[in-house]
Write a protein that holds these residues in place. Sequence first.
Motif, short mmCIF file in Angstrom:
data_model
loop_
_atom_site.label_atom_id
_atom_site.label_comp_id
_atom_site.label_asym_id
_atom_site.label_seq_id
_atom_site.Cartn_x
_atom_site.Cartn_y
_atom_site.Cartn_z
N UNK A 118 0.83 -1.21 0.00
CA UNK A 118 0.00 0.00 0.00
C UNK A 118 0.87 1.25 0.00
N UNK A 119 1.76 1.38 0.98
CA UNK A 119 2.55 2.61 1.08
C UNK A 119 3.99 2.40 0.63
N UNK A 120 4.40 1.14 0.35
CA UNK A 120 5.73 0.88 -0.20
C UNK A 120 6.84 0.88 0.83
N UNK A 121 6.48 0.89 2.10
CA UNK A 121 7.48 0.88 3.17
C UNK A 121 7.93 -0.56 3.42
N UNK A 122 9.20 -0.72 3.76
CA UNK A 122 9.70 -2.05 4.10
C UNK A 122 9.56 -2.28 5.60
N UNK A 123 8.90 -3.37 5.95
CA UNK A 123 8.69 -3.67 7.36
C UNK A 123 9.31 -5.00 7.71
N UNK A 124 9.82 -5.10 8.95
CA UNK A 124 10.37 -6.36 9.43
C UNK A 124 9.22 -7.30 9.74
N UNK A 125 9.45 -8.58 9.50
CA UNK A 125 8.40 -9.56 9.70
C UNK A 125 7.80 -9.52 11.09
N UNK A 154 -5.78 -1.99 1.80
CA UNK A 154 -5.54 -3.05 0.83
C UNK A 154 -6.82 -3.86 0.61
N UNK A 155 -7.50 -4.18 1.70
CA UNK A 155 -8.75 -4.95 1.60
C UNK A 155 -9.81 -4.15 0.84
N UNK A 156 -9.85 -2.85 1.11
CA UNK A 156 -10.78 -1.98 0.39
C UNK A 156 -10.51 -2.02 -1.11
N UNK A 157 -9.23 -1.91 -1.45
CA UNK A 157 -8.85 -1.93 -2.87
C UNK A 157 -9.27 -3.24 -3.54
N UNK A 158 -9.10 -4.33 -2.81
CA UNK A 158 -9.50 -5.64 -3.35
C UNK A 158 -11.00 -5.69 -3.61
N UNK A 159 -11.75 -5.15 -2.65
CA UNK A 159 -13.20 -5.17 -2.78
C UNK A 159 -13.66 -4.33 -3.95
N UNK A 160 -12.96 -3.21 -4.19
CA UNK A 160 -13.33 -2.35 -5.30
C UNK A 160 -13.04 -3.00 -6.65
N UNK A 161 -11.97 -3.82 -6.64
CA UNK A 161 -11.58 -4.48 -7.90
C UNK A 161 -12.58 -5.55 -8.31
N UNK A 162 -13.01 -6.36 -7.31
CA UNK A 162 -13.87 -7.49 -7.63
C UNK A 162 -15.34 -7.10 -7.68
N UNK A 174 2.59 -2.29 7.17
CA UNK A 174 3.22 -1.56 8.26
C UNK A 174 2.22 -1.27 9.38
N UNK A 175 0.94 -1.26 9.04
CA UNK A 175 -0.07 -0.94 10.06
C UNK A 175 -1.43 -1.52 9.64
N UNK A 176 -2.34 -1.54 10.59
CA UNK A 176 -3.71 -1.99 10.31
C UNK A 176 -4.36 -1.09 9.25
N UNK A 177 -3.99 0.18 9.28
CA UNK A 177 -4.54 1.14 8.33
C UNK A 177 -4.26 0.69 6.89
N UNK A 178 -3.03 0.28 6.64
CA UNK A 178 -2.66 -0.17 5.30
C UNK A 178 -3.36 -1.47 4.95
#
Length: 83
Positions: free
Chosen positions: A44-51, A75-83, A67-71
């Motif tokens: 979503x935001x392109x940040x690299x996060x540690x596992x 992401x889930x919103x984007x998926x829903x919009x696509x399908x 990186x966060x629940x927000x992202x």
Amino acid sequence: MRLLIWLLLIYIGYRIVKGYLAQREVSGRESPGLKGEETHKDPVCGVYVAGEDAVVGNLEGEKIYFCSMECLNKFQEQLQHKS
Ligand SMILES: [Zn+2]
């Protein structure tokens, strides 16, 4: 004869510098804190996060790291919009 000695000295110096740089490169790669830690790109935001610090989502059995629940929500919103 003198020229040969100079060439030899330059060559030795070159080898030392090169060896020193190679050593630095290796130690830089194994810097403490990053050893054994995987990083994942937040799609979503392109940040690299540690596992360990990431919020892990799941898409068709594939783990996705955020990186966060927000992202994750975005992401889930984007998926829903696509399908
Ligand atoms: Zn993010």
